[in-house]
Motif scaffolding. Structure first.
Motif, PDB file in Angstrom:
ATOM      1  N   ASP A 140       0.865  -1.181   0.000  1.00 15.33           N
ATOM      2  CA  ASP A 140       0.000   0.000   0.000  1.00 15.33           C
ATOM      3  C   ASP A 140       0.901   1.231   0.000  1.00 15.33           C
ATOM      4  O   ASP A 140       1.383   1.671   1.046  1.00 15.33           O
ATOM      5  CB  ASP A 140      -0.907  -0.005   1.231  1.00 15.33           C
ATOM      6  CG  ASP A 140      -1.855   1.187   1.279  1.00 15.33           C
ATOM      7  OD1 ASP A 140      -1.711   2.100   0.438  1.00 15.33           O
ATOM      8  OD2 ASP A 140      -2.738   1.211   2.163  1.00 15.33           O
ATOM      9  N   TYR A 141       1.132   1.789  -1.193  1.00 16.53           N
ATOM     10  CA  TYR A 141       2.067   2.899  -1.316  1.00 16.53           C
ATOM     11  C   TYR A 141       1.411   4.259  -1.066  1.00 16.53           C
ATOM     12  O   TYR A 141       2.050   5.294  -1.276  1.00 16.53           O
ATOM     13  CB  TYR A 141       2.725   2.871  -2.695  1.00 16.53           C
ATOM     14  CG  TYR A 141       3.552   1.635  -2.978  1.00 16.53           C
ATOM     15  CD1 TYR A 141       4.086   0.868  -1.942  1.00 16.53           C
ATOM     16  CD2 TYR A 141       3.797   1.212  -4.282  1.00 16.53           C
ATOM     17  CE1 TYR A 141       4.848  -0.263  -2.204  1.00 16.53           C
ATOM     18  CE2 TYR A 141       4.558   0.078  -4.551  1.00 16.53           C
ATOM     19  CZ  TYR A 141       5.074  -0.652  -3.512  1.00 16.53           C
ATOM     20  OH  TYR A 141       5.825  -1.784  -3.786  1.00 16.53           O
ATOM     21  N   VAL A 142       0.173   4.234  -0.605  1.00 21.19           N
ATOM     22  CA  VAL A 142      -0.502   5.468  -0.207  1.00 21.19           C
ATOM     23  C   VAL A 142      -0.506   5.615   1.309  1.00 21.19           C
ATOM     24  O   VAL A 142      -0.080   6.633   1.852  1.00 21.19           O
ATOM     25  CB  VAL A 142      -1.947   5.517  -0.742  1.00 21.19           C
ATOM     26  CG1 VAL A 142      -2.666   6.779  -0.258  1.00 21.19           C
ATOM     27  CG2 VAL A 142      -1.963   5.456  -2.264  1.00 21.19           C
ATOM     28  N   HIS A 143      -0.965   4.573   2.006  1.00 19.87           N
ATOM     29  CA  HIS A 143      -1.131   4.650   3.455  1.00 19.87           C
ATOM     30  C   HIS A 143      -0.207   3.708   4.232  1.00 19.87           C
ATOM     31  O   HIS A 143      -0.196   3.733   5.456  1.00 19.87           O
ATOM     32  CB  HIS A 143      -2.579   4.318   3.836  1.00 19.87           C
ATOM     33  CG  HIS A 143      -3.586   5.199   3.155  1.00 19.87           C
ATOM     34  ND1 HIS A 143      -3.680   6.544   3.399  1.00 19.87           N
ATOM     35  CD2 HIS A 143      -4.526   4.911   2.214  1.00 19.87           C
ATOM     36  CE1 HIS A 143      -4.648   7.057   2.658  1.00 19.87           C
ATOM     37  NE2 HIS A 143      -5.178   6.103   1.935  1.00 19.87           N
ATOM     38  N   THR A 147       6.077   4.295   1.053  1.00 18.00           N
ATOM     39  CA  THR A 147       5.265   5.053   0.092  1.00 18.00           C
ATOM     40  C   THR A 147       6.055   5.645  -1.069  1.00 18.00           C
ATOM     41  O   THR A 147       5.473   6.264  -1.954  1.00 18.00           O
ATOM     42  CB  THR A 147       4.521   6.204   0.808  1.00 18.00           C
ATOM     43  OG1 THR A 147       5.485   7.049   1.439  1.00 18.00           O
ATOM     44  CG2 THR A 147       3.543   5.680   1.843  1.00 18.00           C
ATOM     45  N   LYS A 316      -1.477   4.389  -7.950  1.00 18.64           N
ATOM     46  CA  LYS A 316      -0.578   3.749  -6.993  1.00 18.64           C
ATOM     47  C   LYS A 316      -0.701   2.222  -7.006  1.00 18.64           C
ATOM     48  O   LYS A 316       0.247   1.513  -6.667  1.00 18.64           O
ATOM     49  CB  LYS A 316      -0.854   4.282  -5.584  1.00 18.64           C
ATOM     50  CG  LYS A 316      -0.214   5.620  -5.282  1.00 18.64           C
ATOM     51  CD  LYS A 316       1.304   5.507  -5.110  1.00 18.64           C
ATOM     52  CE  LYS A 316       1.915   6.755  -4.524  1.00 18.64           C
ATOM     53  NZ  LYS A 316       3.373   6.611  -4.280  1.00 18.64           N
TER      54      LYS A 316
END
Length: 343
Positions: A140-143, A147, A316
């Motif tokens: 999860d490269y957002v949250h 990242t 993402k």
């Protein structure tokens, strides 16, 4: 229960986006021990594709997809990968491309934790980082905890494992004992496929039981040895899920050696040519084909979008979908197109 006979699972509706990547630069390619694909013109970018392991039909197919997109867009693509699935062997390849000052790295990380530091160094050096097939951190490269990668392009592996598990459960008649043949602990994709299969088993509320999970270290020979031992310990074993090419191939060989073709059902994750031969010979019952060529192609396209500053084109997370191949649809154009290339 879903009908898996001829349905293609499309996990993303997004069209392929714009532009792509990489033209010549710097040191001799021998410094990274890889290969290159170049077309005249383009944007004078250099992209490195780092495979999970050389010679694997899945990654050969990914490379072909990336090379086709690079040629179409008139850019240079450098390709390399370790001889074995190993973060220890993959890290020096990353470091070599960082030293070469490539513009972007597309990589199938061999370990979701061990590859964070070398890829962070690449990002710190101004190199765009995209992961294909596998991921780092939790993907999860957002949250998530990691990242900096621009995108994770690959299959939804929890869903893929669940699809395989559900298809296998259907093949064994909805009850019985299942065994999972896995590869290397800590590999993001196969960890998730195991998880998805276990979810499918749990959903039967005891009608289907999991009798064991073994890790073969990406060795078909070891997978065959482990599966042979399992068949001896559990003579009424009903089904086997192989989480990648090596586990599936080894499991199929063990079932053939035990003369239990048709009696022990096999769900084969990944679609090399041998899996299709085994399917036609009634050794394997379901083949789950990923779309590695799409992963390579989209990755090249995203890298150039990023280098051009077109960040709005980049998602993402890009799930790439599956094609489910059975004896009923194996000769269709869709199924034939999904089979991995060996050269």
């Amino acid at each position: 229960m879903r009908d898996f006979t001829a349905q293609q699972y499309r996990l993303s509706r997004r069209a392929f986006l714009s532009a792509s990547l990489a033209a010549a630069g710097g040191l001799a390619l021998a410094a990274c021990g890889g290969s290159s694909a170049t077309s005249a013109g383009g944007n004078n970018y250099t992209l490195a594709l780092i495979l999970g392991v050389k010679g694997d039909p899945f990654y050969i197919t990914m490379q072909k997809g990336a090379e086709a997109k690079a040629k179409e867009l008139g850019v240079t693509l450098l390709v390399d990968g370790p001889a074995q699935w190993s973060a220890t062997l993959q890290t020096p390849i990353v470091n070599a491309y960082v030293a070469r000052k490539v513009d972007a790295i597309l990589i199938a990380p061999c370990d979701k934790q061990a590859m964070i530091a070398p890829l962070q160094q690449a990002s710190n050096a101004g190199i765009k980082v995209i992961t294909v097939d596998t991921y780092i951190g939790d993907g999860d490269y957002v949250h998530g905890p990691v990242t900096f990668p621009l995108s994770y392009i690959g299959s939804d592996n929890v869903q893929g494992g669940k699809i395989a598990g559900e298809a296998l459960i259907k093949a064994i008649g909805g009850h019985g004992k299942i065994y999972i043949q896995n590869t290397v602990p800590g590999t993001s994709t196969t960890d998730q496929r195991e998880q998805g299969c276990k979810e499918a088993i749990e959903a039967t509320h005891g009608a289907v039981t999991l009798v064991g999970v073994d890790f073969n270290g990406d060795s078909a020979a070891k997978a065959a040895e482990q599966t042979t031992a399992m068949l001896q310990r559990v003579p009424d074993l009903a089904g086997i899920f192989g989480t990648n090419i090596y586990g599936s191939e080894g499991a199929a060989q063990a079932v053939k050696n035990a003369h239990k073709q048709g009696q022990v059902k096999i769900a084969n994750f990944d679609a090399p040519e041998q899996a299709i031969i085994d399917l036609k010979n009634n050794v394997v019952d379901i083949v789950i084909a990923q779309k590695p060529a799409d992963m390579g192609s989209i990755g090249v396209q995203y890298a150039v979008d990023a280098l051009k500053g077109n960040m709005s084109a980049i998602q993402k997370r890009v799930p790439t979908g599956y094609v489910i191949i059975t004896r009923d649809n194996v000769d269709t154009p869709e199924a034939q197109a999904a089979i991995y290339k060996s050269s």
